[in-house]
Design a protein around this motif. Structure first.
Motif, PDB file in Angstrom:
ATOM      1  N   ARG A  17       5.186  15.348  -9.271  1.00 38.48           N
ATOM      2  CA  ARG A  17       5.108  15.500  -7.819  1.00 38.48           C
ATOM      3  C   ARG A  17       6.485  15.513  -7.155  1.00 38.48           C
ATOM      4  NH1 ARG A  17       3.368  10.131  -8.634  1.00 38.48           N
ATOM      5  NH2 ARG A  17       4.453   8.505  -7.428  1.00 38.48           N
TER       6      ARG A  17
ATOM      7  N   LYS B 277       0.819  -1.199   0.000  1.00 36.18           N
ATOM      8  CA  LYS B 277       0.000   0.000   0.000  1.00 36.18           C
ATOM      9  C   LYS B 277       0.859   1.259   0.000  1.00 36.18           C
ATOM     10  CE  LYS B 277      -3.927  -2.120   2.409  1.00 36.18           C
ATOM     11  NZ  LYS B 277      -4.776  -2.104   3.634  1.00 36.18           N
TER      12      LYS B 277
ATOM     13  N   ARG C 243       2.748   1.255  -3.645  1.00 33.64           N
ATOM     14  CA  ARG C 243       1.960   1.125  -4.875  1.00 33.64           C
ATOM     15  C   ARG C 243       1.970   2.406  -5.695  1.00 33.64           C
ATOM     16  NH1 ARG C 243      -3.959  -0.712  -3.705  1.00 33.64           N
ATOM     17  NH2 ARG C 243      -3.836   1.239  -2.490  1.00 33.64           N
ATOM     18  N   LYS C 244       1.856   3.560  -5.016  1.00 38.59           N
ATOM     19  CA  LYS C 244       1.798   4.810  -5.762  1.00 38.59           C
ATOM     20  C   LYS C 244       3.154   5.236  -6.317  1.00 38.59           C
ATOM     21  CE  LYS C 244       2.099   7.566  -1.508  1.00 38.59           C
ATOM     22  NZ  LYS C 244       1.435   8.616  -0.699  1.00 38.59           N
ATOM     23  N   VAL C 245       4.234   4.593  -5.848  1.00 39.13           N
ATOM     24  CA  VAL C 245       5.564   4.932  -6.386  1.00 39.13           C
ATOM     25  C   VAL C 245       6.084   3.831  -7.298  1.00 39.13           C
ATOM     26  CG1 VAL C 245       6.108   6.282  -4.339  1.00 39.13           C
ATOM     27  CG2 VAL C 245       6.854   3.903  -4.458  1.00 39.13           C
TER      28      VAL C 245
ATOM     29  N   ASP D  93       6.665  10.420  -0.154  1.00 41.36           N
ATOM     30  CA  ASP D  93       6.863   9.011  -0.506  1.00 41.36           C
ATOM     31  C   ASP D  93       8.266   8.730  -1.033  1.00 41.36           C
ATOM     32  OD1 ASP D  93       6.839  10.138  -3.026  1.00 41.36           O
ATOM     33  OD2 ASP D  93       4.863   9.384  -3.570  1.00 41.36           O
TER      34      ASP D  93
END
Length: 413
Positions: A329, A83, A86-88, A151
């Motif tokens: 980002r 979790k 996942r976004k990276v 992140d």
């Protein structure tokens, strides 16, 4: 000289392991990666040190390094929260593939232009030193109480777990070109796709199966809870290699999948595998330290310093800024920190044994240069990770508020 008795050999191994742990903890107190202490003790125990142990078995070192890396990567996957990463995943995979290629290519051209190396020898050196070791970075972050906003830590962690397969593939590809210069590049591209695909699929299957076996075991909290993960890591690697996949990727993915599933012995397995990974690092670095002959490093000081600074100040930043350019980002501060946090660790030194085992001309010089690069990079970057994060205004100390960031540069800068 008569061989030592088994009792004396076991005693010596036990003392070396204990001393290595102490040396690693001691180096961490000064903001240095633990590998410095591990390698240093190995060199002291080696032929040029007071230990006087003569060890020059590169094939055995390669085998030990491969076995240790399996468990280090598997444990790293187990401790990775999907979790959180996942976004990276996309930017990390860009760094782990294209970033490794850019770094390797930059070093290849630099080595060919500056030193008496062919382009293929430079490419081999570049491929060997191209992958990063974030384990050293996070050890420093934990020991100094430093955390980084956003992140970025997850990005570095996921990149480090997935960039070794690309470096290993590049080393194999360059060695193949040295042995057979007419080898088609299209065939290598197909082989790379097969390695990544099969490695990923087998890793997913092994990672899914391990918790299932633990769930169905009659002793989920007993000895089998320790045996099954070890078997799972070895099966993932071995099956992937036998099927033409990348075993290191399979081991990491197996740990990643297993670590993000729910089963009774999950916490116990993770703690046990952390211990196995720590032991693997100690054994690997100690063996690598024994292998190095410090008196042979004098001839590589100049090229070692040059390659280190090109890697730190040109190759790594170039790869990070190019690969993260599509991801808005990440500002220039985050990119600079990711660049500086790209420490080199055990993988380059292990990979440097491959050309020696393959009998490549100049392989011993490349090994010594790589060893020098890893040590110098750790000595320079390791203690300065925290000051750089604070200077960039992205540090968060001991879970507190982040310091006031420096004024942002306008978007068009």
């Amino acid at each position: 000289m008569p061989a030592p008795s088994p009792q004396f050999a076991l005693l010596a191994i036990g003392i070396l392991l204990l001393a290595t742990v102490v040396a690693g903890s001691f180096s961490s107190r000064f903001g240095l990666p633990a590998l410095i202490g591990f390698l240093g003790l190995g060199m002291l125990a080696g032929v040029d040190g007071p230990g006087g142990i003569a060890f020059d078995n590169y094939l055995l070192t390669q085998s030990v390094g491969v076995a240790c890396l399996i468990f280090i990567l598997f444990s790293g996957g187990l401790d990775t929260d999907w979790k959180a990463v996942r976004k990276v995943a996309l930017p990390a995979l860009c760094l782990a593939t294209f970033g490794v290629i850019i770094s390797a290519g930059t070093i290849a051209v630099s080595a060919a232009l500056i030193f008496d190396m062919t382009l293929l020898q430079g490419a081999l050196l570049g491929a060997v030193v191209a992958s990063t070791d974030a384990a050293a970075v996070f050890a420093i972050l934990r020991s100094t109480g430093l955390d980084v906003d956003g992140d970025v830590p997850a990005l570095i962690e996921f990149e480090s777990g997935t960039n070794d397969p690309m470096a290993i593939f590049l080393v194999g590809a360059v060695l193949l070109l040295m042995a057979a210069p007419a080898a088609p590049l299209t065939g290598m591209a197909v082989d790379f796709g097969q390695q990544m695909t099969m490695g990923g699929l087998i890793g997913v299957a092994a990672g899914w199966m391990m918790p299932e076996l633990l769930k169905r075991s009659a002793y989920p909290d007993g000895g089998t809870a320790f045996v099954i993960p070890i078997a799972g890591a070895l099966v993932a690697y071995g099956l992937a290699e036998a099927a033409g996949g990348n075993g290191f990727l399979a081991a990491y993915v197996a740990g990643l999948v297993a670590g993000n599933r729910v089963y009774a012995a999950r916490k116990m397995v993770s703690t046990f595998q952390d211990g196995i990974a720590w032991l693997a690092q100690v054994v690997m670095f100690l063996t690598l330290g024994l292998l190095v002959t410090p008196t042979n490093l004098g001839d590589v000081i100049l090229p070692g310093v040059a390659i280190t600074f090109i890697l730190m100040l040109v190759a790594r930043p170039l790869s990070v800024f190019l690969c993260l350019a599509p991801f808005r980002r990440y500002g220039w501060r985050e990119k600079l920190f990711v660049s500086w946090a790209g420490l080199r660790g055990a993988v380059p030194i292990v990979l440097a044994t491959f050309p020696i085992v393959a009998g490549v001309p100049g392989a011993f010089a490349i090994f010594n240069v790589v060893f020098f690069v890893v040590v110098l990079s750790s000595l320079i970057q390791g203690p300065t990770v925290k000051p750089v994060a604070e200077w960039l205004g992205i540090a968060r100390m001991n879970g507190g508020e982040a310091p006031e960031p420096k004024p942002r540069v306008p978007q068009g800068f």
